[in-house]
Write a protein that holds these residues in place. Structure first.
Motif, PDB file in Angstrom:
ATOM      1  N   LYS A 141      46.985 -17.419 -11.507  1.00  0.00           N
ATOM      2  CA  LYS A 141      47.767 -17.494 -12.057  1.00  0.00           C
ATOM      3  C   LYS A 141      48.381 -17.322 -12.618  1.00  0.00           C
ATOM      4  O   LYS A 141      49.551 -15.682 -12.224  1.00  0.00           O
ATOM      5  N   LYS A 142      49.577 -17.652 -13.406  1.00  0.00           N
ATOM      6  CA  LYS A 142      51.275 -17.126 -13.081  1.00  0.00           C
ATOM      7  C   LYS A 142      51.255 -16.695 -14.919  1.00  0.00           C
ATOM      8  O   LYS A 142      51.164 -17.596 -15.835  1.00  0.00           O
ATOM      9  N   VAL A 143      52.810 -15.555 -14.915  1.00  0.00           N
ATOM     10  CA  VAL A 143      53.371 -15.562 -15.488  1.00  0.00           C
ATOM     11  C   VAL A 143      54.859 -15.599 -16.004  1.00  0.00           C
ATOM     12  O   VAL A 143      55.249 -14.775 -15.092  1.00  0.00           O
ATOM     13  N   ASP A 144      55.666 -17.045 -16.364  1.00  0.00           N
ATOM     14  CA  ASP A 144      56.614 -17.065 -15.278  1.00  0.00           C
ATOM     15  C   ASP A 144      56.736 -17.224 -14.184  1.00  0.00           C
ATOM     16  O   ASP A 144      56.013 -18.243 -14.021  1.00  0.00           O
ATOM     17  N   ARG A 176      51.739 -11.778 -24.326  1.00  0.00           N
ATOM     18  CA  ARG A 176      51.831 -12.247 -23.229  1.00  0.00           C
ATOM     19  C   ARG A 176      51.301 -10.797 -22.311  1.00  0.00           C
ATOM     20  O   ARG A 176      50.772 -10.395 -21.213  1.00  0.00           O
ATOM     21  N   ASP A 186      43.298 -19.114 -20.111  1.00  0.00           N
ATOM     22  CA  ASP A 186      44.643 -18.401 -20.727  1.00  0.00           C
ATOM     23  C   ASP A 186      43.797 -17.298 -19.880  1.00  0.00           C
ATOM     24  O   ASP A 186      42.610 -16.282 -20.721  1.00  0.00           O
ATOM     25  N   GLU A 191      48.677 -16.137 -19.505  1.00  0.00           N
ATOM     26  CA  GLU A 191      50.230 -16.238 -20.095  1.00  0.00           C
ATOM     27  C   GLU A 191      50.805 -16.553 -22.077  1.00  0.00           C
ATOM     28  O   GLU A 191      51.560 -17.420 -22.012  1.00  0.00           O
ATOM     29  N   SER A 192      49.203 -17.531 -22.518  1.00  0.00           N
ATOM     30  CA  SER A 192      49.559 -18.033 -23.747  1.00  0.00           C
ATOM     31  C   SER A 192      49.408 -16.600 -24.906  1.00  0.00           C
ATOM     32  O   SER A 192      49.631 -16.908 -25.793  1.00  0.00           O
TER      33      SER A 192
END
Length: 547
Positions: A156-159, A196, A188, A191-192
């Motif tokens: 799981k990544k956000v940016d 966020r 999701d 990140e979407s």
């Protein structure tokens, strides 16, 4: 189940022989002593006892076998909108490789913008899952638990930032490729999402639902699989990790739960603390007593004692306690300080003095240094009752408050997600001028029919079914006619929400679960825990006006 996903590495689970249970007598929910009712001290002492006691923990006699498969089997005359609700709920089912794995958030073809309402949300599916469990349809719940567990293992990544391994998805969507004739799942993890923000509540709801499934079916094999045990441990690792916190509560960002937009709940929101407490208690009875499980069990027991004392002492407010805060001295230093959070009495909002009756009380929205959020939040207070975070006296006081402030909290459509609404300059500062959270709309004082099931469960547990019956009758006057809206607007919930989706699945399921629980109170056992006598601290503060 074996066809849920070819990618799933879960071992094949033995079928539970339900035929053995058919001749068992109906159990009395008030007298049946389940494993949940055992004290924490018993659990902490008995770590070496193995799984013998755990395997007898669940009461399959209180399973779906005592639940009618449909309203038609009941001896009572079903309300005509029950059949309509079931039809609408089944239309929302989502299938993956031929097996049902959840329900979409809303089935509104009239809406021009789908956004993410065509996805399966973890928190949204909980009332749907409970409805299916009560109706004896357990496979969909099992499939959902396994599918979300599989998604938990994804990276799981956000940016460029990697989220914790134990984070559960906020939602997932099944994509169909008609050309290649394949189905894939897209998840999701925040990140979407708007803002966020990762869903803190998803992991807690997953544990609570796993316990509800196990409690209803009597099938402990799912919870005992290595995958489910690991999934629980990963969630617990996230929330039991040590840091700079001086409180046992969980520090959270705004928009991390049902209130998923900026609404000033950052810090230690009551919804998260109540779900955290309930998830810890559910995990306590499902974790295996092995080398890995024992370590978590010890940490859970320690945390529960600290968390229950903190919440009951500092989040609870009634007339007497409000008067005490009003008279607080400030700038106190040392361990003898009464005003431990240095709350300035002048910061108490004017509305709370009129809102607080002489009889009743509730857990306020947030407590942190120099800050108390006095708003009422329905979900957190109802879960506090169901999990026994609230003492028996506090639970009764919460019900007293709902009765005393019926017009404000229920009005014409149950139930206010929070009260009161924030407006004017405060609305601009707190929400960032959010056009969706205007006063008395959406999460800013909107009325949400999904909360019916939580209110009903809390009413039954506290011996006040007449409150739930009155609320359900109110909802029945409008829900079908209005097309099962997501929420209602206005000070008393008179208007369909300005951006509310129609045929909102959890509005439908929330009504069904509330209705079924009211007609068969034994269903309460799947979502309610019993008080642990060893965890009740000596609190000098008043719990209610009647103390």
């Amino acid at each position: 189940l074996r066809n849920v996903s070819s990618e799933c590495s879960l071992p094949e689970l033995d079928d539970f022989d339900l035929s053995r249970l058919l001749d068992k007598p109906r159990l009395n929910i008030d007298r049946q002593r389940s494993f949940d009712e055992r004290s924490l001290s018993e659990l902490s002492i008995g770590l070496a006892r193995g799984l013998d006691s755990y395997e007898t923990a669940y009461s399959p006699g209180r399973s779906a076998l005592n639940t009618p498969a449909s309203s038609a089997r009941n001896s009572f005359e079903p309300h005509p909108m029950v059949a309509d609700a079931w039809e609408a709920l089944r239309r929302s089912l989502v299938y993956f490789r031929g097996q049902p794995v959840g329900t979409i958030a809303a089935y509104d073809h009239a809406s021009e913008e789908v956004l993410n309402y065509d996805q399966v949300f973890v928190r949204d599916f909980v009332p749907s899952a409970l409805a299916f469990l009560m109706n004896g349809e357990t496979d969909i719940v099992k499939n959902f638990l396994l599918k979300t567990l599989q998604l938990q293992s994804w990276e799981k990544k956000v940016d460029r930032f990697k989220l914790g391994e134990g984070v559960m998805p906020a939602s997932f969507k099944v994509l169909h490729d008609p050309v290649r004739k394949v189905e894939t799942v897209v998840a999701d993890f925040g990140e979407s999402a708007i803002g966020r923000v990762a869903p803190v509540d998803s992991g807690f709801w997953w544990i609570i639902l796993l316990r509800a499934y196990t409690k209803t079916t009597g099938d402990v094999t799912l919870a005992e699989t290595p995958e489910c045990q690991k999934g629980m441990r990963l969630i617990l690792t996230l929330c039991l990790s040590e840091g700079f916190d001086t409180f046992p509560t969980l520090l959270c960002a705004d928009g991390c739960c049902m209130i998923d937009r900026r609404m000033g709940i950052y810090g230690y929101p009551i919804e998260i603390q109540a779900l955290f407490f309930m998830a810890l208690r559910c995990a306590l009875v499902m974790l295996k007593h092995d080398s890995q499980g024992n370590d978590f069990i010890e940490r859970i027991v320690t945390r529960l004692h600290a968390l229950s004392y903190h919440m009951r002492s500092y989040f609870w407010i009634d007339f007497q306690q409000l008067n005490g805060i009003y008279r607080y001295k400030t700038e106190e230093y040392s361990h003898t300080a009464v005003n431990k959070f240095n709350v300035i009495p002048d910061s108490i909002p004017e509305w709370v003095f009129d809102f607080m009756p002489t009889r009743g009380g509730y857990f306020i929205g947030n407590v942190s240094p120099a800050r108390m959020d006095f708003r009422w939040f329905a979900l957190g207070n109802c879960v506090a009752i169901l999990s026994c975070l609230a003492t028996a006296e506090q639970a009764s006081a919460i019900m007293d408050l709902i009765e005393e402030r019926w017009e404000e909290l229920v009005g014409e459509m149950p139930l206010k997600v929070c009260y009161p609404a924030i407006e004017s300059h405060e609305w601009r500062i707190v929400t960032g001028c959010d056009p969706k959270n205007t006063r008395w709309s959406y999460h800013n004082g909107g009325s949400w029919p999904v909360l019916l099931w939580l209110l009903t469960a809390a009413c039954i547990k506290t011996g006040r079914p007449q409150i739930a019956r009155r609320a359900i009758e109110l909802a029945e006057m409008r829900l079908v006619k209005d097309g099962w809206p997501e929420y209602y607007d206005g000070k008393v919930g008179r208007f369909i929400g300005k951006q509310a989706r129609k045929f909102q699945t959890w509005s439908i399921a929330g009504y069904l679960v509330g209705k079924m629980m009211l007609e068969d109170p034994s269903h309460l056992g799947m979502i309610s825990l019993e008080e642990d006598k060893q965890m009740k601290p000596l609190i000098k503060r008043s719990s209610s006006w009647t103390c």
